[in-house]
Design a protein around this motif. Structure first.
Motif, short mmCIF file in Angstrom:
data_model
loop_
_atom_site.label_atom_id
_atom_site.label_comp_id
_atom_site.label_asym_id
_atom_site.label_seq_id
_atom_site.Cartn_x
_atom_site.Cartn_y
_atom_site.Cartn_z
N VAL A 191 2.21 1.45 -0.09
CA VAL A 191 2.13 1.04 1.40
C VAL A 191 0.89 1.86 2.11
O VAL A 191 0.95 3.20 1.88
CB VAL A 191 3.49 1.42 2.16
N TYR B 159 1.05 2.87 8.91
CA TYR B 159 2.58 2.51 8.94
C TYR B 159 3.20 3.32 7.70
O TYR B 159 2.75 3.53 6.81
CB TYR B 159 2.68 0.89 8.54
N SER C 215 5.62 -10.18 0.73
CA SER C 215 4.71 -9.47 1.05
C SER C 215 3.50 -9.97 0.20
O SER C 215 2.33 -9.79 0.46
CB SER C 215 4.81 -7.93 0.85
N LYS D 98 5.03 -5.55 10.38
CA LYS D 98 4.07 -4.50 9.98
C LYS D 98 4.58 -4.19 8.70
O LYS D 98 3.52 -4.19 7.99
CB LYS D 98 4.11 -3.18 10.72
N HIS E 115 3.12 -6.76 6.24
CA HIS E 115 1.70 -6.44 6.08
C HIS E 115 1.25 -5.29 5.25
O HIS E 115 0.49 -5.44 4.19
CB HIS E 115 1.09 -6.44 7.44
N TYR E 116 1.89 -4.22 5.57
CA TYR E 116 1.26 -3.14 4.81
C TYR E 116 2.00 -2.89 3.55
O TYR E 116 1.77 -1.89 2.94
CB TYR E 116 1.85 -1.69 5.73
N SER E 117 2.99 -3.72 3.18
CA SER E 117 3.35 -3.93 1.80
C SER E 117 2.71 -4.90 0.87
O SER E 117 2.98 -5.18 -0.14
CB SER E 117 4.83 -4.24 1.90
N SER E 118 1.80 -5.56 1.40
CA SER E 118 0.90 -6.58 1.03
C SER E 118 -0.31 -5.97 0.26
O SER E 118 -0.64 -5.01 0.67
CB SER E 118 0.73 -7.82 1.84
N ARG F 175 -3.10 -5.06 2.70
CA ARG F 175 -2.77 -3.95 3.42
C ARG F 175 -3.68 -3.12 4.17
O ARG F 175 -3.56 -2.66 5.29
CB ARG F 175 -1.87 -2.81 2.85
N GLU F 176 -5.18 -3.04 3.64
CA GLU F 176 -6.07 -2.61 4.31
C GLU F 176 -7.00 -3.39 5.22
O GLU F 176 -7.99 -3.02 5.93
CB GLU F 176 -7.29 -2.11 3.21
#
Length: 472
Positions: A132, A136, A159, A180, A183-186, A189-190
């Motif tokens: 992650v 987040y 994700s 979130k 998103h941030y586990s995908s 994420r950047e």
């Protein structure tokens, strides 16, 4: 369905127990006591039961190497690690499911059967990413209840792709945090995470906010402007309170999702939609479809994957965990050191029904920390829960007692949402009494009441009229 099952655990007694159980169901069982043995044997198995805390190579390492196989078997993690980070990471690395010890035998058998019946689904998960990124924090979603564990698993599963996600749940349950987390586990994420509250803009402004506009598109459009869809790029666009979008704008949003392109207001040049769309609402969209206030075809487009966030009253066991995490955050923000919650105060917090969910809990704890004189959060700092400022802690935590307010009055319910006769009250009645307590506590100062309840003045006025509340 008989299968060859690999059981991986460094505990010999657990290996033998699982071996007997699976053999009694007709499966052929092989075992491994460390990660290196597991890596060597995983290719020949139809299913793997895998512990995470292994010598030589840990369970995450086994998952990582297993997904490099041409046809990896489904892997069910069985572990004592009961946290979001481990759950999400395991699912991202391809785990079919995640079970926490001690195991429920019937549930284990069900999971084994489902895993063997859905190997293709397990393979689809093996390419998920583990890390992650950004600001987040994975631990932002707090809880170990079965409902929250399922949320962790779904986050890990969705994700990896770009499918639209619809997040449902009452106000204050943390729908944006879940968005979130997706998103941030995908792998993206950047990329940007762009949030839009659909209630924050008037109709005309919302269209421009979403799609952007070109100079001269309408009065006041003095320059070109990028919309949120464009700003999100190949990241995630989070549409909060999606139910509030008017019907004509719903039609435009549907076309964007169907064609994966959009135009700025006043322009006819198509811009490719690259972002994943995640939407959320506290309203019943199916009921709105029946009423004709929400498009059914749009609902289908948004609801590729649906996540239902449970209200806090349905997972009271998570309250102590949330209190601990929120106090850490609040102390840091307010430069305070309230590090201990008295048993009486915790009893009040655990019994309360929390109509405002986690947001209300945070607001109440913030107020208590502000007023605390030392390092202990006492029951007397929770007047809306029946503690009462100045109330003795010996009487503030009695279960089912009348909920006293600072004005000396009492209601007919306990802090757990039950009437004096023990019956469960409707949520609407709990909300009415909660607002009435807040008004009495602030002596009908509406500005303070709004701050205490974390609602707007129009909402408070509407609730006062709706419930027929009067100052006494």
């Amino acid at each position: 369905m008989a299968a060859r099952v690999l059981v991986v655990d460094d505990d010999r007694s657990i290996r033998r127990t699982l071996e007997k159980l699976l053999a009694s169901d007709g499966h052929t069982v092989v075992t491994a006591s460390d990660g290196r043995e597991a890596v060597a044997a995983v290719g020949g198995a139809d299913l793997v039961l895998l512990d995470l805390g292994l010598p030589e190579v840990d369970g995450f390492g086994v998952l990582s190497q297993a997904r490099e196989l041409a046809a990896p078997p489904p892997i069910v993690v069985i572990t004592a690690r009961d946290d979001m980070q481990s759950t999400v990471k395991a699912i991202q690395l391809g785990a079919h499911d995640y079970l926490v010890k001690p195991l429920d035998v019937d549930r284990l058998r069900l999971i084994v059967r489902r895993a063997l019946e859905s190997r293709e689904a397990a393979r689809a998960l093996r390419h998920l990413q583990a890390q992650v990124a950004g600001d987040y924090q994975p631990g932002s979603i707090i809880g170990k209840s079965p409902e929250i564990r399922e949320i962790y698993k779904t986050i890990g599963a969705v994700s990896v792709g770009r499918a639209s996600v619809l997040i449902l749940g009452e106000s204050g349950t943390g729908k944006e945090l879940v968005a979130k987390a997706v998103h941030y586990s995908s792998p993206e994420r950047e990329r940007p995470f762009v949030a839009v509250n659909c209630t924050a803009f008037a109709h005309g402004l919302l269209e421009s906010e979403l799609f952007g506009h070109v100079r001269g598109a309408f009065t006041g459009a003095v320059a070109d402007k990028m919309g949120r869809f464009e700003l999100a790029g190949s990241g995630t666009l989070f549409l909060d309170e999606i139910a509030e979008i008017p019907l004509d704008l719903q039609a435009k949003l549907l076309r964007v999702l169907q064609e994966r392109s959009f135009e700025r207001v006043g322009d006819n040049r198509a811009i490719e939609l690259k972002a994943r769309v995640v939407a959320a609402t506290h309203r019943d969209l199916d009921a709105m479809v029946r009423e004709g206030s929400f498009r059914e075809d749009l609902l289908y487009r948004l609801r590729v994957v649906e996540m239902q966030i449970p209200p806090l009253r349905e997972r009271p066991g998570d309250v102590p965990l949330l209190v601990e995490a929120l106090l850490t955050k609040i102390n840091r923000e307010l430069h305070k050191r309230v590090t201990y919650v008295s048993p009486e105060a915790m009893a009040l917090l655990e019994r309360y029904s929390w109509p405002g969910n986690v947001r209300e809990l945070e607001n109440m704890l913030t107020r208590a920390v502000v007023l605390a004189k030392g390092e202990v959060l006492e029951a007397g700092l929770l007047p809306l829960l029946g503690g009462g400022l100045g109330a003795s802690t010996s009487t503030s935590g009695s279960a089912g007692a009348s909920a006293s307010t600072s004005t000396g009055t009492s209601t007919s319910t306990g802090t757990n949402g039950h009437a004096e006769d023990g019956s469960i009250l409707p949520l609407r009645e709990i909300e009415r009494q909660h607002i009435e307590r807040a008004l009495k506590y602030t002596e009908w100062n509406k500005r303070r009441t709004c701050a205490l309840l974390e609602i707007s003045r129009p909402t408070l006025d509407r609730k006062i009229a709706e419930f027929g509340l009067e100052k006494r």
